[in-house]
Motif scaffolding. Structure first.
Motif, PDB file in Angstrom:
ATOM      1  N   LYS A 141      28.030  41.449  -8.095  1.00 40.09           N
ATOM      2  CA  LYS A 141      29.200  41.222  -8.305  1.00 40.09           C
ATOM      3  C   LYS A 141      29.267  40.440  -9.799  1.00 40.09           C
ATOM      4  N   MET A 142      30.376  40.410 -10.687  1.00 39.22           N
ATOM      5  CA  MET A 142      30.613  39.680 -11.641  1.00 39.22           C
ATOM      6  C   MET A 142      31.991  39.092 -11.872  1.00 39.22           C
ATOM      7  N   ARG A 143      32.059  38.126 -12.333  1.00 43.03           N
ATOM      8  CA  ARG A 143      33.342  37.421 -12.467  1.00 43.03           C
ATOM      9  C   ARG A 143      33.666  37.049 -13.953  1.00 43.03           C
ATOM     10  N   TYR A 144      34.761  37.282 -14.556  1.00 43.59           N
ATOM     11  CA  TYR A 144      35.127  37.108 -16.118  1.00 43.59           C
ATOM     12  C   TYR A 144      36.356  35.850 -15.812  1.00 43.59           C
ATOM     13  N   ILE A 145      35.892  34.738 -16.351  1.00 44.40           N
ATOM     14  CA  ILE A 145      36.594  33.639 -16.088  1.00 44.40           C
ATOM     15  C   ILE A 145      37.300  32.892 -17.513  1.00 44.40           C
ATOM     16  N   GLN A 146      38.459  32.531 -17.348  1.00 45.06           N
ATOM     17  CA  GLN A 146      39.167  31.853 -18.515  1.00 45.06           C
ATOM     18  C   GLN A 146      39.415  30.541 -18.101  1.00 45.06           C
ATOM     19  N   LEU A 147      39.080  29.635 -18.635  1.00 44.24           N
ATOM     20  CA  LEU A 147      39.247  28.182 -18.330  1.00 44.24           C
ATOM     21  C   LEU A 147      40.306  27.520 -19.036  1.00 44.24           C
ATOM     22  N   THR A 148      41.108  26.633 -18.284  1.00 45.04           N
ATOM     23  CA  THR A 148      42.363  26.249 -19.195  1.00 45.04           C
ATOM     24  C   THR A 148      42.837  24.965 -18.225  1.00 45.04           C
ATOM     25  N   THR A 149      43.749  24.222 -18.770  1.00 47.63           N
ATOM     26  CA  THR A 149      44.464  23.093 -18.164  1.00 47.63           C
ATOM     27  C   THR A 149      45.772  23.970 -17.764  1.00 47.63           C
ATOM     28  N   LEU A 150      46.458  23.292 -16.602  1.00 46.91           N
ATOM     29  CA  LEU A 150      47.670  23.875 -16.001  1.00 46.91           C
ATOM     30  C   LEU A 150      48.762  24.053 -16.878  1.00 46.91           C
ATOM     31  N   PRO A 151      49.086  23.227 -17.905  1.00 46.12           N
ATOM     32  CA  PRO A 151      50.071  23.566 -19.014  1.00 46.12           C
ATOM     33  C   PRO A 151      49.862  24.718 -19.646  1.00 46.12           C
ATOM     34  N   ASN A 190      43.790  17.999 -12.773  1.00 51.41           N
ATOM     35  CA  ASN A 190      43.182  16.842 -13.068  1.00 51.41           C
ATOM     36  C   ASN A 190      43.649  15.782 -11.581  1.00 51.41           C
ATOM     37  N   LYS A 191      44.730  15.556 -11.433  1.00 48.21           N
ATOM     38  CA  LYS A 191      45.373  14.748  -9.864  1.00 48.21           C
ATOM     39  C   LYS A 191      44.362  15.376  -8.898  1.00 48.21           C
ATOM     40  N   LYS A 192      44.449  16.606  -8.610  1.00 50.98           N
ATOM     41  CA  LYS A 192      43.634  17.048  -7.467  1.00 50.98           C
ATOM     42  C   LYS A 192      42.274  17.217  -7.378  1.00 50.98           C
ATOM     43  N   LYS A 193      41.835  17.066  -8.560  1.00 49.97           N
ATOM     44  CA  LYS A 193      40.301  17.266  -8.973  1.00 49.97           C
ATOM     45  C   LYS A 193      39.891  18.491  -8.347  1.00 49.97           C
ATOM     46  N   LYS A 194      40.451  19.833  -8.710  1.00 47.74           N
ATOM     47  CA  LYS A 194      40.118  20.832  -8.526  1.00 47.74           C
ATOM     48  C   LYS A 194      40.664  22.046  -9.182  1.00 47.74           C
ATOM     49  N   PHE A 195      40.345  23.459  -8.940  1.00 48.73           N
ATOM     50  CA  PHE A 195      40.609  24.369 -10.078  1.00 48.73           C
ATOM     51  C   PHE A 195      41.811  25.476  -9.027  1.00 48.73           C
TER      52      PHE A 195
END
Length: 97
Positions: free
Chosen positions: A48-58, A87-92
């Motif tokens: 399996k391979m995952r392609y991930i883009q990281l960001t903040t909710l806004p 950030n408030k929930k400390k999860k993605f």
């Protein structure tokens, strides 16, 4: 608001805890390089391979548009995941594009 490096660290820790092998491009003179401009992390586990883009909710909508524009312009499609740090929930919050 969390910095990109802090978000990446949290994502890498989470993935590695679940036995994923994680890779990201190195930083180039004060600028983070995305893979094809749309992928921050590659994660591998068995076949399996995952392609991930990281960001903040806004920034989720902006990242989604950037990814979809890339697909349309290049005529390609990948199962890219947008991981938005809450950030408030400390999860993605994870969204498939």
């Amino acid at each position: 608001m969390a910095k990109e490096s802090e978000i990446r660290k949290k994502a890498v820790q989470l993935l590695e805890k679940k036995k994923w092998l994680v890779w990201w491009p190195s930083k180039a003179i004060f600028k983070q390089n995305d893979i094809f401009g749309i992928i921050d992390l590659l994660a591998l586990k068995k076949k399996k391979m995952r392609y991930i883009q990281l960001t903040t909710l806004p920034n989720v909508a902006r990242q989604r548009k950037k990814i979809l524009d890339f697909f349309k312009k290049r005529g390609v499609r990948l199962p890219v995941e947008i991981w938005a740090w809450l950030n408030k929930k400390k999860k993605f919050k994870i969204e498939m594009v």
